[in-house]
Structures are given as C-alpha cells and as structure tokens.
Design a protein around this motif. Structure first.
Motif, PDB file in Angstrom:
ATOM      1  N   MET A 206       3.330  -3.014 -31.538  1.00 33.43           N
ATOM      2  CA  MET A 206       4.401  -2.078 -31.875  1.00 33.43           C
ATOM      3  C   MET A 206       5.388  -1.898 -30.724  1.00 33.43           C
ATOM      4  SD  MET A 206       2.272   0.875 -33.930  1.00 33.43           S
ATOM      5  CE  MET A 206       3.706   1.934 -34.167  1.00 33.43           C
ATOM      6  N   SER A 207       4.931  -2.127 -29.487  1.00 34.67           N
ATOM      7  CA  SER A 207       5.790  -1.902 -28.310  1.00 34.67           C
ATOM      8  C   SER A 207       6.659  -3.105 -27.978  1.00 34.67           C
ATOM      9  CB  SER A 207       4.926  -1.545 -27.095  1.00 34.67           C
ATOM     10  OG  SER A 207       4.234  -2.688 -26.623  1.00 34.67           O
ATOM     11  N   LEU A 208       6.418  -4.244 -28.617  1.00 37.29           N
ATOM     12  CA  LEU A 208       7.152  -5.468 -28.275  1.00 37.29           C
ATOM     13  C   LEU A 208       8.641  -5.355 -28.604  1.00 37.29           C
ATOM     14  CD1 LEU A 208       4.676  -8.215 -29.573  1.00 37.29           C
ATOM     15  CD2 LEU A 208       5.220  -7.694 -27.183  1.00 37.29           C
ATOM     16  N   THR A 209       9.469  -5.800 -27.655  1.00 40.68           N
ATOM     17  CA  THR A 209      10.900  -5.900 -27.901  1.00 40.68           C
ATOM     18  C   THR A 209      11.278  -7.377 -27.954  1.00 40.68           C
ATOM     19  OG1 THR A 209      11.525  -5.943 -25.555  1.00 40.68           O
ATOM     20  CG2 THR A 209      11.253  -3.767 -26.585  1.00 40.68           C
ATOM     21  N   PHE A 210      12.532  -7.663 -28.302  1.00 37.88           N
ATOM     22  CA  PHE A 210      12.973  -9.060 -28.347  1.00 37.88           C
ATOM     23  C   PHE A 210      12.958  -9.677 -26.955  1.00 37.88           C
ATOM     24  CE2 PHE A 210      14.676  -7.261 -32.273  1.00 37.88           C
ATOM     25  CZ  PHE A 210      14.252  -8.215 -33.187  1.00 37.88           C
ATOM     26  N   ASN A 211      13.079  -8.832 -25.924  1.00 40.57           N
ATOM     27  CA  ASN A 211      12.980  -9.320 -24.545  1.00 40.57           C
ATOM     28  C   ASN A 211      11.576  -9.844 -24.218  1.00 40.57           C
ATOM     29  OD1 ASN A 211      15.508  -9.108 -23.290  1.00 40.57           O
ATOM     30  ND2 ASN A 211      15.299  -6.872 -23.140  1.00 40.57           N
ATOM     31  N   ASP A 212      10.568  -9.351 -24.957  1.00 37.25           N
ATOM     32  CA  ASP A 212       9.184  -9.722 -24.677  1.00 37.25           C
ATOM     33  C   ASP A 212       8.770 -11.020 -25.383  1.00 37.25           C
ATOM     34  OD1 ASP A 212       8.774  -7.375 -23.148  1.00 37.25           O
ATOM     35  OD2 ASP A 212       8.423  -6.217 -24.979  1.00 37.25           O
ATOM     36  N   TYR A 213       9.699 -11.622 -26.091  1.00 36.43           N
ATOM     37  CA  TYR A 213       9.409 -12.852 -26.838  1.00 36.43           C
ATOM     38  C   TYR A 213      10.338 -13.957 -26.351  1.00 36.43           C
ATOM     39  CZ  TYR A 213       9.614 -16.112 -30.811  1.00 36.43           C
ATOM     40  OH  TYR A 213       9.623 -17.236 -31.600  1.00 36.43           O
ATOM     41  N   ASP A 214       9.754 -15.079 -25.881  1.00 35.20           N
ATOM     42  CA  ASP A 214      10.574 -16.162 -25.323  1.00 35.20           C
ATOM     43  C   ASP A 214      10.652 -17.388 -26.227  1.00 35.20           C
ATOM     44  OD1 ASP A 214       8.138 -17.420 -25.090  1.00 35.20           O
ATOM     45  OD2 ASP A 214       8.140 -17.544 -22.898  1.00 35.20           O
ATOM     46  N   GLY A 215      10.193 -17.234 -27.464  1.00 32.78           N
ATOM     47  CA  GLY A 215      10.237 -18.352 -28.397  1.00 32.78           C
ATOM     48  C   GLY A 215       8.936 -19.132 -28.475  1.00 32.78           C
ATOM     49  N   ARG A 226      -0.169   6.885 -28.460  1.00 31.17           N
ATOM     50  CA  ARG A 226      -0.601   7.216 -29.811  1.00 31.17           C
ATOM     51  C   ARG A 226       0.280   8.315 -30.381  1.00 31.17           C
ATOM     52  NH1 ARG A 226      -7.239   7.214 -29.935  1.00 31.17           N
ATOM     53  NH2 ARG A 226      -7.507   5.054 -29.297  1.00 31.17           N
ATOM     54  N   SER A 227       0.590   8.204 -31.647  1.00 31.88           N
ATOM     55  CA  SER A 227       1.401   9.209 -32.359  1.00 31.88           C
ATOM     56  C   SER A 227       2.785   9.362 -31.744  1.00 31.88           C
ATOM     57  CB  SER A 227       0.684  10.574 -32.378  1.00 31.88           C
ATOM     58  OG  SER A 227      -0.587  10.462 -32.950  1.00 31.88           O
ATOM     59  N   SER A 228       3.313   8.288 -31.115  1.00 30.48           N
ATOM     60  CA  SER A 228       4.653   8.356 -30.540  1.00 30.48           C
ATOM     61  C   SER A 228       5.401   7.084 -30.887  1.00 30.48           C
ATOM     62  CB  SER A 228       4.583   8.524 -29.026  1.00 30.48           C
ATOM     63  OG  SER A 228       5.874   8.421 -28.461  1.00 30.48           O
ATOM     64  N   ARG A 229       6.701   7.213 -31.094  1.00 25.78           N
ATOM     65  CA  ARG A 229       7.535   6.041 -31.362  1.00 25.78           C
ATOM     66  C   ARG A 229       8.576   5.849 -30.274  1.00 25.78           C
ATOM     67  NH1 ARG A 229       9.766   6.656 -37.309  1.00 25.78           N
ATOM     68  NH2 ARG A 229      10.426   4.496 -36.962  1.00 25.78           N
ATOM     69  N   SER A 230       8.419   6.582 -29.171  1.00 24.41           N
ATOM     70  CA  SER A 230       9.408   6.476 -28.094  1.00 24.41           C
ATOM     71  C   SER A 230       8.810   6.526 -26.697  1.00 24.41           C
ATOM     72  CB  SER A 230      10.444   7.604 -28.238  1.00 24.41           C
ATOM     73  OG  SER A 230       9.801   8.866 -28.175  1.00 24.41           O
ATOM     74  N   GLU A 231       7.541   6.966 -26.581  1.00 25.62           N
ATOM     75  CA  GLU A 231       6.924   7.073 -25.265  1.00 25.62           C
ATOM     76  C   GLU A 231       5.905   5.963 -25.058  1.00 25.62           C
ATOM     77  OE1 GLU A 231       5.947  11.148 -23.795  1.00 25.62           O
ATOM     78  OE2 GLU A 231       6.327  11.698 -25.882  1.00 25.62           O
ATOM     79  N   LEU A 280       8.394   0.455 -36.043  1.00 23.17           N
ATOM     80  CA  LEU A 280       7.851   0.877 -37.333  1.00 23.17           C
ATOM     81  C   LEU A 280       6.933   2.080 -37.127  1.00 23.17           C
ATOM     82  CD1 LEU A 280       6.807  -2.595 -38.828  1.00 23.17           C
ATOM     83  CD2 LEU A 280       8.905  -1.314 -39.291  1.00 23.17           C
ATOM     84  N   SER A 281       6.895   2.953 -38.111  1.00 18.38           N
ATOM     85  CA  SER A 281       6.011   4.114 -38.000  1.00 18.38           C
ATOM     86  C   SER A 281       4.604   3.722 -38.406  1.00 18.38           C
ATOM     87  CB  SER A 281       6.505   5.269 -38.886  1.00 18.38           C
ATOM     88  OG  SER A 281       6.229   5.016 -40.246  1.00 18.38           O
ATOM     89  N   LEU A 282       3.635   4.311 -37.740  1.00 19.74           N
ATOM     90  CA  LEU A 282       2.237   4.009 -38.036  1.00 19.74           C
ATOM     91  C   LEU A 282       1.882   4.421 -39.458  1.00 19.74           C
ATOM     92  CD1 LEU A 282      -0.433   2.947 -37.045  1.00 19.74           C
ATOM     93  CD2 LEU A 282      -0.922   5.189 -36.055  1.00 19.74           C
ATOM     94  N   THR A 283       2.473   5.512 -39.927  1.00 20.16           N
ATOM     95  CA  THR A 283       2.220   5.976 -41.297  1.00 20.16           C
ATOM     96  C   THR A 283       2.633   4.920 -42.316  1.00 20.16           C
ATOM     97  OG1 THR A 283       2.613   8.262 -40.613  1.00 20.16           O
ATOM     98  CG2 THR A 283       2.694   7.800 -42.965  1.00 20.16           C
ATOM     99  N   SER A 284       3.819   4.316 -42.096  1.00 21.05           N
ATOM    100  CA  SER A 284       4.306   3.276 -43.013  1.00 21.05           C
ATOM    101  C   SER A 284       3.433   2.032 -42.943  1.00 21.05           C
ATOM    102  CB  SER A 284       5.752   2.920 -42.659  1.00 21.05           C
ATOM    103  OG  SER A 284       6.598   4.042 -42.810  1.00 21.05           O
TER     104      SER A 284
END
Length: 358
Positions: A206-215, A226-231, A280-284
């Motif tokens: 869930m924490s991965l950004t496009f910067n964390d993927y090199d192809g 846990r229970s956070s979408r920003s921290e 993405l939210s964990l609930t979804s």
C-alpha cells in the motif's frame, strides 16, 4: 457514626451505623452486622471508614459485580454470561482480596495455571482482556493507582495454531479469485496479484509509489501505519528493507498502473502505485476481497495469507529457504523455517513415497 446495642439470647451485642460516599459519589448508609463486643464493633467501624476513604480497598468481587453491571446494556446476554464465568471462575482465589492488594505476580500465577494453559490462545486472550478490563474499571472508579495487568503480556499464538489458521491458495485458486473481481475493480486485482506473486506485506504494498518501481523490481523501504492512509512508519525489521524482483506478468500489470495515472492532471511519481494521490483504503480492499471469495466459492483467505501462499509456492518449486527468507524480508531464516518448515516436511513425505513406490 453511632454504636447500637441489643440483647440476643441473653447476651449483649453491638453494631455500628455510619454514612459514606460510594465510588460514584452517591451518599449511602452502612449498617453493620452484630458483634459480641463493643471493641470489635468499634474496630470494624474504623476499618470500614478507612476503606471508604480509599475505594481501592474494595474487594475484587465487588469490582467485578460493578464492572459487569456497568456494561450490561452494551453486551449480549451470552457475552455477560461468559464474562461472569471467566471472572468469577478464574479469579476465584482473589475474589475476597482488596484490589489495591492484588499484585501482577498473583494474576500471573493464575494465567499460568494448568486450567488456563490447556486452552486455545484465543480463549486465553479473551480471559486476559476481561481481567484487564476489570482492573481498568478499578482504576477508573475505585482509585486503583495502576492496572496490574499492564505488567503482563498477552498470549502469543503458537506456531501450530498459526499454521492451522493459515489458508493457502494454489496459483489455480488464485486465478479463480482474480477472475471473480469485476473489471471496474481491476486495480484491486492488480494489488492482490502483487501480494500473491511477491509475498509483500499488505502495508508494504500500500505504501509503494511510482518512484519505488523501476520497471523490474519494487523497492520496499517504508510502510503505512495501521489505520492510516497518510502516515508512514519504519519497516518491521531492518531486513524488511529490500528490493523484490518481479515476474513478467506482474511487470505488465504495474505498467498498466503507470499508464492509468500518468495522464491524470497533477500526476507525480510520488503518487501511490495503488490509489494515485491517496492509497487504496483498507476497507475497500477487504470488501473487494470478500466479494471475490463469495463469488468464486473459494475458502476464506486473509490478506496476509497471500504472502503465505507465495512462500508455499516457492517451497513447492524447490527454491532455497534462505532465498525465500530474503525475499519475504524475514529477520532470520529461523523465522522462515519455523513458519513454513511443515511444508518442507510434507515434501520429505512425498520423496519417501516416490522412493518406496518407485
């Protein structure tokens, strides 16, 4: 305060009566039992008054009664019944002890008794929670200075129990699971695909950004709280910081995510691989998983079990356990062996069968 007398069976007896304020601030009257001497009545009165000043001098059985009564309106009848059984049965040796005299060692002795040892970890932890709740109630309403349960850790699930709870999907089952996810929820399918084919922990993915993927691989260096979408918080262990190589199918799916988001206004490589501006939210995630399980008719699976399924697949393919440990980010190969060693044992049985029946 007053001392009363009476004649009973030809003998004089004494009792006391006094007023006091209970733990919720209500004014009450105390009428004692009858004593054979005035000295006994006077002493009992003095002790009662002293105890009333410090409500933590209340006996545990009275705290339990009050605790159960307070929560009755919020608990189902079966929950109340279970609470009463647990608290009055397992705390029986301490029922007549004043709560401020109960030490952690006394509770620990009960929790380590044979009657509790034989129970499942889930049941043990229910007992633990009710014990902790009672003493927290005493802290809140009876002036108990510290909850003795804070010094006692909860019970950890045994490896046998953990393995029993684990659900493993084969690649074929996982494909059926993915096929049950509607096209409108394709991003969630890709998220589950990444978990199944890399063994990443949910919060790592869930924490991965496009910067964390090199192809070719993803860089794991942080995880969402846990229970956070920003921290964010540090990873579980130093060895959890790793790069994980990706297979061709997973690379193609992640490239889909790039194509999906890069044309959006304000796009940044700092956006999340799953969710874009916000993860993405964990609930979804849980909801989509649940719906796919119901639609496919597959056994229930926890999100973390996709990680276990990945490890199981690698073991079945004969991958070295050390390499599996590194890929999963375990702090030591011992953890990997403890968790998945039973799968190796199963392979040994298959080898023997092949030898004996060959």
């Amino acid at each position: 305060m007053s001392i009363a007398t009476r004649m009973h069976n030809g003998k004089k007896q004494w009792s006391y009566r006094c007023y006091y304020t209970d733990h919720i601030g209500k004014r009450k009257q105390k009428n004692s039992k009858w004593f054979d001497t005035k000295k006994e009545a006077t002493k009992a009165e003095a002790q009662f008054i002293e105890d009333a000043k410090s409500s933590s001098g209340t006996k545990l059985k009275n705290v339990i009664k009050d605790y159960i009564e307070l929560h009755k309106s919020n608990n189902k009848p079966e929950t109340i019944e279970d609470k009463e059984y647990i608290l009055y049965t397992y705390l029986e040796p301490l029922l007549d002890v004043k709560v401020d005299r109960i030490k952690p060692a006394m509770i620990k002795q009960i929790l380590e008794s044979d009657d509790i040892k034989r129970l499942s970890t889930a049941r043990k932890n229910k007992i633990y929670i009710y014990f902790k709740g009672v003493f927290e109630h005493a802290c809140n309403f009876y002036d108990l200075s510290r909850n003795p349960m804070r010094s006692i850790p909860s019970f950890k699930m045994t490896e046998k129990e953990r393995m029993h709870e684990m659900t493993i999907y084969t690649p074929e089952q996982f494909q059926a699971f993915c096929d049950a996810i509607p096209e409108a929820k394709r991003e969630y399918m890709i998220f589950f695909h990444l978990l199944f084919w890399t063994g990443l922990r949910k919060n790592e993915a869930m924490s991965l950004t496009f910067n964390d993927y090199d192809g070719k691989r993803v860089n794991i260096w942080r995880q969402l709280k846990r229970s956070s979408r920003s921290e964010f918080t540090v990873l579980k262990s130093p060895t959890s910081k790793r790069t994980v190589a990706l297979d061709k199918a997973t690379i193609e799916l992640l490239n889909e995510q790039i194509d999906k988001y890069k044309g959006m206004p304000g796009y940044s490589a700092d956006w999340f691989l799953f969710g874009g501006y916000k993860p993405l939210s964990l609930t979804s995630i849980d909801r989509v998983k649940k719906e796919a399980i119901e639609k496919s008719g597959l056994p229930y699976i926890r999100i973390h079990d996709f990680r276990h399924s990945h490890a199981s697949y690698l073991i079945e393919k004969g991958v070295n356990m050390y390499k599996i440990s590194k890929r999963l980010g375990h702090s030591s190969i011992t953890i990997t062996m403890d968790r998945y060693g039973h799968l190796l044992d199963r392979q040994e049985d298959e080898i023997l069968d092949a030898i004996e029946n060959g």
